[in-house]
Design a protein around this motif. Sequence first.
Motif, PDB file in Angstrom:
ATOM      1  N   ASN A  14     -56.294  18.994  24.937  1.00  0.00           N
ATOM      2  CA  ASN A  14     -57.488  18.943  25.239  1.00  0.00           C
ATOM      3  C   ASN A  14     -58.135  20.293  25.184  1.00  0.00           C
ATOM      4  O   ASN A  14     -57.496  21.027  25.776  1.00  0.00           O
ATOM      5  CB  ASN A  14     -58.107  18.210  26.519  1.00  0.00           C
TER       6      ASN A  14
ATOM      7  N   THR B 285     -55.101  22.673  26.676  1.00  0.00           N
ATOM      8  CA  THR B 285     -54.228  22.167  27.703  1.00  0.00           C
ATOM      9  C   THR B 285     -53.474  20.946  27.345  1.00  0.00           C
ATOM     10  O   THR B 285     -54.252  19.990  26.567  1.00  0.00           O
ATOM     11  CB  THR B 285     -54.964  21.865  29.021  1.00  0.00           C
ATOM     12  N   PRO B 286     -52.233  20.893  27.413  1.00  0.00           N
ATOM     13  CA  PRO B 286     -51.656  19.564  26.922  1.00  0.00           C
ATOM     14  C   PRO B 286     -52.011  18.460  27.706  1.00  0.00           C
ATOM     15  O   PRO B 286     -52.276  18.513  28.896  1.00  0.00           O
ATOM     16  CB  PRO B 286     -50.083  19.684  27.208  1.00  0.00           C
ATOM     17  N   ILE B 287     -52.556  17.497  27.102  1.00  0.00           N
ATOM     18  CA  ILE B 287     -52.686  16.221  27.940  1.00  0.00           C
ATOM     19  C   ILE B 287     -51.582  15.455  28.689  1.00  0.00           C
ATOM     20  O   ILE B 287     -50.424  15.099  28.094  1.00  0.00           O
ATOM     21  CB  ILE B 287     -53.558  15.198  26.862  1.00  0.00           C
ATOM     22  N   PRO B 288     -51.897  15.479  30.006  1.00  0.00           N
ATOM     23  CA  PRO B 288     -50.754  14.840  30.773  1.00  0.00           C
ATOM     24  C   PRO B 288     -50.329  13.443  30.208  1.00  0.00           C
ATOM     25  O   PRO B 288     -51.282  12.698  29.866  1.00  0.00           O
ATOM     26  CB  PRO B 288     -51.117  14.836  32.141  1.00  0.00           C
TER      27      PRO B 288
ATOM     28  N   GLU C 268     -61.186  22.665  26.193  1.00  0.00           N
ATOM     29  CA  GLU C 268     -62.365  22.998  27.473  1.00  0.00           C
ATOM     30  C   GLU C 268     -63.289  24.083  26.720  1.00  0.00           C
ATOM     31  O   GLU C 268     -62.842  25.005  26.732  1.00  0.00           O
ATOM     32  CB  GLU C 268     -61.805  23.265  28.499  1.00  0.00           C
TER      33      GLU C 268
ATOM     34  N   THR D 292     -54.970  16.250  14.747  1.00  0.00           N
ATOM     35  CA  THR D 292     -55.590  17.570  15.306  1.00  0.00           C
ATOM     36  C   THR D 292     -56.735  17.201  15.949  1.00  0.00           C
ATOM     37  O   THR D 292     -57.225  16.100  15.814  1.00  0.00           O
ATOM     38  CB  THR D 292     -55.772  18.712  14.032  1.00  0.00           C
TER      39      THR D 292
END
Lengths: 208, 713
Positions: free
Chosen positions: A143, A152-155, A145, A135
């Motif tokens: 991530n 946002t899902p980490i690319p 912000e 987590t």
Amino acid sequence: MLKLSFRALFFLTLSASIAACDSSSISDPDEDFVAERVLELPADPITGFAPDGRPIAAGVFTYFSLANNAIVANADSATTAWDIAFKGTTIIVNGGISGPGNGAAQVLSGLFSEVMMAPETGWNQDGSDGNAIPTGSGNGWYNYEPTTNAITPIPGRVVLIRTADGRYAKISMVNYYRGLPEVPDPQSESRYITFDFVFQPDGSRSFE
Amino acid sequence: MIVNIVPLLGTRAKVLTQFSRSTLLSLLIFFGASQVWAQKNGSAPPPDSMWTVELPLMVVTATRTAISLRDVPVPTKVLLSKEIKKRGVLRLSDLLAEEPGMLQVHYFGAGIQLQGFDSEYTLILIDGQPVIGRNGGTLDLERFAVSDIESVEIVQGPSSSLYGSEALAGVINLRTRKASHPFSASAAYRMQTNGTRNSTLSAESRGSWFGSRISYDRYSSDGFDLSPEVLGLTGPGFVTHTSSAKFDAKLNDRFSVVLGARLAIQDQSNKIGFDRSGAQLSFDETLNQSDWSVTPELAWKLTSRNKLTLVGHVTSFDTRRVLSDEEGRSTDRFEQNYRKIEVQNDLILGSGLILNTGGGIIYEDVRADRISGEKRANRTFYAFSQQQWFPIDLLQITTSARLDRHTDYGTRFSPRGAIMFKAPGSLRVRASVGSGFKAPSFQQLYLDFTNAVAGYTVIGAADAGTALQELDEIGQIQTFLTDPNAFAEIRPESSVAYNLSTDFDLTPIVHIHVALFRNNVKDLIETIPVASKPNGQSVFSYINLSRIYTQGLTSEIRVRSGRSLSFAIGYQYLDARDRDVLEKIEAGQVFGRRNGRDFRLTRSDYGGLYNRSRHSGTLQIAYEHERSRTSVRIRGTYRSRYGYSDRNGNLILDASNEYVSGYTIWNATVSRTMRPRMIFRGGINNIFAYTNLEFVPSFSGRQVFASLSYSIH
């Protein structure tokens, strides 16, 4: 043509989904894989607000079977009927302290389409010192912000799952909000998780 | 008056070369009150061309000694009070924003980005002494009125070898006025859009051995609102008072003293509304801020070639922010005290060598609600040495080094070497290699803060080891993510910088300045999670982590057309990137997302550090009409698009929706001398009313102003 049909399907499933989830097969002409998409799975959504403005949620996980591509009732949470479960940004596996199964997970850095084999080593189970899928912002799949409160899902993060019965799947987290906004706004409804996954039913490590 | 390297100095320089070298050397050091001397004894400059300066302009910041601007070994720019007044600029932030290579950035106040560095990496001095009071790293340059300054000197590139911490991107030195007339007094009043008002008063007197000058500046505004539907103002109203005094006395041929003092007070109030997920909360917010300083200086001329200067500097900064509603109030207070004593010796050795040696002690303490122990103190001992060599007429070599020993982060050594090639004509080539550093901030060292709502904790690096142990003992640590012992040693952020510049007259009316810079910066301090708490939140602390570089080109072309018209065009190309991100990209470990699909990023996808514009430019047009005693100044500044924040989860700048569009700001001012001592000035700032509520809320739209000033002497 494939894209068009996918889009049509997307809108169909969107209109058909009533606070539940649906899934569909997606494929990309450029890449050689077929993944299932689970659309807007409710992960303990917000039900209201306390007087001080803090959000209120039921605080329960939504259990999911990768093998059956379906939500599992909460009553079965102590069985091996489910593989992974979602609550907000937290994902647990059916193993370790979270469930009776043989489930485990690991998070890899790479492209979803390039992960062709589940690794032999590196598997973790949920324990008192943390979950198999860590987590916290930047640690696992997302991530956070702080200025916009956006998750946002980490690319380029691929979540690998060993299911409750010891088979393998790979997951690409797609979105955390209803309507799959590229950038969520303050009105976006969070805790609706969309992800793509490939499940290998034959028990091998291969995803090809 | 803007003078970078003044071409017409040629005539004067020829005169100077007739002196013996040692006379020149003594001039370099003991020109002392050169500005005053020049104005009193030199032939009066013809009215106001941007170009004409008959006497060598002396600067003091680059070498800690007076030296002619032509001979200064590192790139230095000077803005003189006369030109500042003609631009009708009020605050230091607005003045610097109009210079090439200097971008105004807003983060807890108005700062300046220099050579691609955030504003916390530029040292701000008043009369050579450091200014304190940074908020979130930014020293708000709106705190400084430019009404009572003689000149602003800007040194680009690191000067830690002379000034220590913070002088990493450069040094900006505000030189205040000294009394020059037997008696003189002046008053000015200005009215501007948004109820903005400025009044200034000053008086001075100079006798045969004693001079004194006092001044007062009041700056106030009703504020502005770009979003009337939201509670509170976008830019709150404020009142700022600045008072300063300067006394100087020449006791005899050997001893002279100067006493400078400054007091500034700012009060600001606003309403803030929070929409916390449907619940409307509103607060009254007030901010009271003050800073003061006292600086006594004693100079002792031991011989005609040996001078000793003793300086004390005591300064304090205090800020208090109060949030209140019907239910109660919360106060956030920060107070910083700085005391310094310093000695410097300037010695001319016969063989074309000037030696500047000095040292001192700095005591600093800070009191704040969020500081562990509520009050913390530290000490710095330092010593520096500089050698200015003049081996042959064509060449000048300057070497310097400084040692700083700090109680919390240890010892730091900062050397710099600079070489200047002086061709017989106007050509100058300057090259330097130097190191700069920035000490960890109070926050990075001593913070102790737990967010009551979100539940996370942030601990300063100086206390991280013991604080983590304490948290662990009371069961507030679930897992350590980093070895707690790793926090014992936090180092200053440091850089190695390379600067190469040239100045020359292309034709008698066209002057060119081109500068290249490269800064390799390491040990940048970042916040990282060090442990997880049982509530699922993290404990954060500070660690030396990132490596970046900034590099680029700054150029300026100045053209004088006839006696009355001149203009200057400035341009900067900037490339600033995180070296660790670049390495990860090379290794194929960084990904982006486009149309919902992940892909591997390439070098060209990476936009570098946030808030850096690749291109920026300035244009300054100056027109003088002698017969009507009217002058016009038109200035434009441009910056290209720049990164704002991450949108696609990879934390780096790569997608087009992570940028803010570029913009241009135009300002114009007209001045007219109505009667011998009365000047009318009017103008428009931000003529085309650029605003950007979401990303650049500091711009309030078009500002119209008119002012009248009167003086007697």
